[in-house]
Design a protein around this motif. Structure first.
Motif, PDB file in Angstrom:
ATOM      1  N   GLU A   1      44.281  19.998  -3.557  1.00  0.00           N
ATOM      2  CA  GLU A   1      43.560  20.777  -4.549  1.00  0.00           C
ATOM      3  C   GLU A   1      43.348  22.070  -3.915  1.00  0.00           C
ATOM      4  O   GLU A   1      44.198  23.247  -4.189  1.00  0.00           O
ATOM      5  CB  GLU A   1      42.400  20.030  -4.955  1.00  0.00           C
ATOM      6  CG  GLU A   1      41.713  20.773  -6.089  1.00  0.00           C
ATOM      7  CD  GLU A   1      42.368  21.001  -7.389  1.00  0.00           C
ATOM      8  OE1 GLU A   1      42.164  21.924  -7.976  1.00  0.00           O
ATOM      9  OE2 GLU A   1      43.484  20.133  -7.720  1.00  0.00           O
ATOM     10  N   GLU A   2      42.312  22.414  -3.615  1.00  0.00           N
ATOM     11  CA  GLU A   2      41.895  23.621  -3.019  1.00  0.00           C
ATOM     12  C   GLU A   2      42.704  24.238  -2.189  1.00  0.00           C
ATOM     13  O   GLU A   2      42.995  25.488  -2.538  1.00  0.00           O
ATOM     14  CB  GLU A   2      40.489  23.692  -2.631  1.00  0.00           C
ATOM     15  CG  GLU A   2      39.438  23.696  -3.432  1.00  0.00           C
ATOM     16  CD  GLU A   2      38.914  21.955  -3.996  1.00  0.00           C
ATOM     17  OE1 GLU A   2      38.260  21.945  -4.788  1.00  0.00           O
ATOM     18  OE2 GLU A   2      39.610  21.287  -3.525  1.00  0.00           O
TER      19      GLU A   2
ATOM     20  N   TYR B   1      32.619  29.076  -3.046  1.00  0.00           N
ATOM     21  CA  TYR B   1      33.136  27.947  -4.176  1.00  0.00           C
ATOM     22  C   TYR B   1      32.648  26.627  -3.885  1.00  0.00           C
ATOM     23  O   TYR B   1      32.084  26.103  -4.805  1.00  0.00           O
ATOM     24  CB  TYR B   1      34.607  28.028  -3.939  1.00  0.00           C
ATOM     25  CG  TYR B   1      35.210  26.945  -4.457  1.00  0.00           C
ATOM     26  CD1 TYR B   1      35.585  27.068  -5.850  1.00  0.00           C
ATOM     27  CD2 TYR B   1      35.754  25.682  -3.766  1.00  0.00           C
ATOM     28  CE1 TYR B   1      36.386  26.025  -6.659  1.00  0.00           C
ATOM     29  CE2 TYR B   1      36.172  24.508  -4.562  1.00  0.00           C
ATOM     30  CZ  TYR B   1      36.514  24.728  -6.000  1.00  0.00           C
ATOM     31  OH  TYR B   1      37.173  23.649  -6.580  1.00  0.00           O
ATOM     32  N   LEU B   2      32.220  26.391  -2.827  1.00  0.00           N
ATOM     33  CA  LEU B   2      31.635  25.155  -2.371  1.00  0.00           C
ATOM     34  C   LEU B   2      30.108  25.112  -2.854  1.00  0.00           C
ATOM     35  O   LEU B   2      29.736  23.825  -3.347  1.00  0.00           O
ATOM     36  CB  LEU B   2      31.739  24.681  -0.823  1.00  0.00           C
ATOM     37  CG  LEU B   2      33.213  24.425  -0.336  1.00  0.00           C
ATOM     38  CD1 LEU B   2      33.318  24.199   1.008  1.00  0.00           C
ATOM     39  CD2 LEU B   2      33.822  23.171  -1.122  1.00  0.00           C
TER      40      LEU B   2
ATOM     41  N   LYS C   1      28.941  26.459  -5.488  1.00  0.00           N
ATOM     42  CA  LYS C   1      29.035  26.336  -6.732  1.00  0.00           C
ATOM     43  C   LYS C   1      29.654  25.277  -7.424  1.00  0.00           C
ATOM     44  O   LYS C   1      29.521  24.775  -8.537  1.00  0.00           O
ATOM     45  CB  LYS C   1      30.029  27.608  -7.447  1.00  0.00           C
ATOM     46  CG  LYS C   1      29.214  28.678  -7.238  1.00  0.00           C
ATOM     47  CD  LYS C   1      29.996  29.928  -7.757  1.00  0.00           C
ATOM     48  CE  LYS C   1      29.495  31.489  -7.407  1.00  0.00           C
ATOM     49  NZ  LYS C   1      29.969  32.525  -7.897  1.00  0.00           N
ATOM     50  N   THR C   2      30.132  24.246  -6.606  1.00  0.00           N
ATOM     51  CA  THR C   2      30.852  23.051  -6.939  1.00  0.00           C
ATOM     52  C   THR C   2      30.518  21.806  -5.951  1.00  0.00           C
ATOM     53  O   THR C   2      31.285  21.668  -5.004  1.00  0.00           O
ATOM     54  CB  THR C   2      32.301  23.185  -6.899  1.00  0.00           C
ATOM     55  OG1 THR C   2      33.018  23.693  -5.591  1.00  0.00           O
ATOM     56  CG2 THR C   2      33.043  24.127  -8.122  1.00  0.00           C
TER      57      THR C   2
ATOM     58  N   SER D   1      30.303  18.798  -6.360  1.00  0.00           N
ATOM     59  CA  SER D   1      31.339  17.551  -6.117  1.00  0.00           C
ATOM     60  C   SER D   1      32.595  18.043  -5.134  1.00  0.00           C
ATOM     61  O   SER D   1      32.915  17.040  -4.494  1.00  0.00           O
ATOM     62  CB  SER D   1      31.857  17.115  -7.308  1.00  0.00           C
ATOM     63  OG  SER D   1      32.772  18.130  -7.858  1.00  0.00           O
ATOM     64  N   ARG D   2      32.984  19.007  -5.115  1.00  0.00           N
ATOM     65  CA  ARG D   2      33.929  19.482  -4.126  1.00  0.00           C
ATOM     66  C   ARG D   2      33.642  19.676  -2.871  1.00  0.00           C
ATOM     67  O   ARG D   2      34.294  19.616  -1.739  1.00  0.00           O
ATOM     68  CB  ARG D   2      34.822  20.656  -4.741  1.00  0.00           C
ATOM     69  CG  ARG D   2      35.475  20.324  -6.200  1.00  0.00           C
ATOM     70  CD  ARG D   2      36.470  19.404  -6.208  1.00  0.00           C
ATOM     71  NE  ARG D   2      37.527  19.340  -5.310  1.00  0.00           N
ATOM     72  CZ  ARG D   2      38.512  18.451  -5.307  1.00  0.00           C
ATOM     73  NH1 ARG D   2      38.234  17.175  -5.690  1.00  0.00           N
ATOM     74  NH2 ARG D   2      39.504  18.583  -4.402  1.00  0.00           N
TER      75      ARG D   2
END
Length: 196
Positions: free
Chosen positions: A45-46, A76-77, A79-80, A82-83
């Motif tokens: 994914e990322e 990014y992590l 802000k997300t 779950s990821r």
């Protein structure tokens, strides 16, 4: 289609046309002791999408990941969540064999010291392996605050007294007073480590 499934060796097909895991695909299950499930989820994914920014990096010298996601990896992590959890588990997948290898490879070193700090220690898998193998050893996981918080929650209860977390930025400051400073550099094709 079935021949393609068998061709790559990830699954086998029995006479009843039931698809079963092979030793390779068993590594994608979360309960396998050497599971790479979350690492594959992160890479597929990322990290895979981040490579779309490779041309931008080559042309400008700037982060391709930031170009694609409009954030650095850690922004990014943040802000997300779950990821971020997938990222932590992926680093755990990747680090699990490293801790066991270090403990096995350097018995003369770890048996003579009392403390180790794992710089960028993430989920604490390497520290956990070292402390499990050397009963006298205490360890510190040094990483970002959010990572340390998640690490502290996931440590085995019987080792929590011997493993602490310490948050900070290793570009700015590294805690003093440890016998061994361990820095693991993760790459997809090789692993580099520094022991000081």
């Amino acid at each position: 289609m079935f021949k393609v499934v068998e061709l790559f060796g990830f699954f086998s097909i029995d006479q009843g046309m039931v698809i079963n895991n092979s030793p390779s695909s068993e590594l994608l299950t979360s309960d396998h002791p050497l599971s790479m499930r979350h690492f594959c989820m992160l890479f597929g994914e990322e990290y895979y999408r981040g490579y779309e920014g490779l041309l931008h990096t080559c042309q400008t010298g700037q982060s391709g990941f930031k170009h694609v996601f409009d954030n650095t990896l850690y922004q990014y992590l943040d802000k997300t969540p779950s990821r971020a959890s997938v990222y932590d588990l992926a680093m755990r997948d990747f680090s699990r064999p490293v801790g066991a290898l270090l403990a096995k490879t350097f018995p003369d070193l770890f048996s003579k010291v009392s403390s180790v700090i794992d710089i960028g220690g993430g989920s604490g898998v390497i520290s956990t392996e070292l402390v499990k193998n050397y009963q006298h050893l205490k360890a510190c996981i040094f990483d970002r605050q959010d990572v340390c918080q998640r690490s502290a929650e996931s440590l085995p209860s019987d080792l929590k007294e011997r493993i602490q977390t310490c948050n900070g930025d290793f570009f700015e400051h590294i805690p003093e007073g440890y016998d061994i400073y361990l820095f693991i550099k993760k790459r997809f094709t090789q692993l580099e480590y520094t022991i000081m």
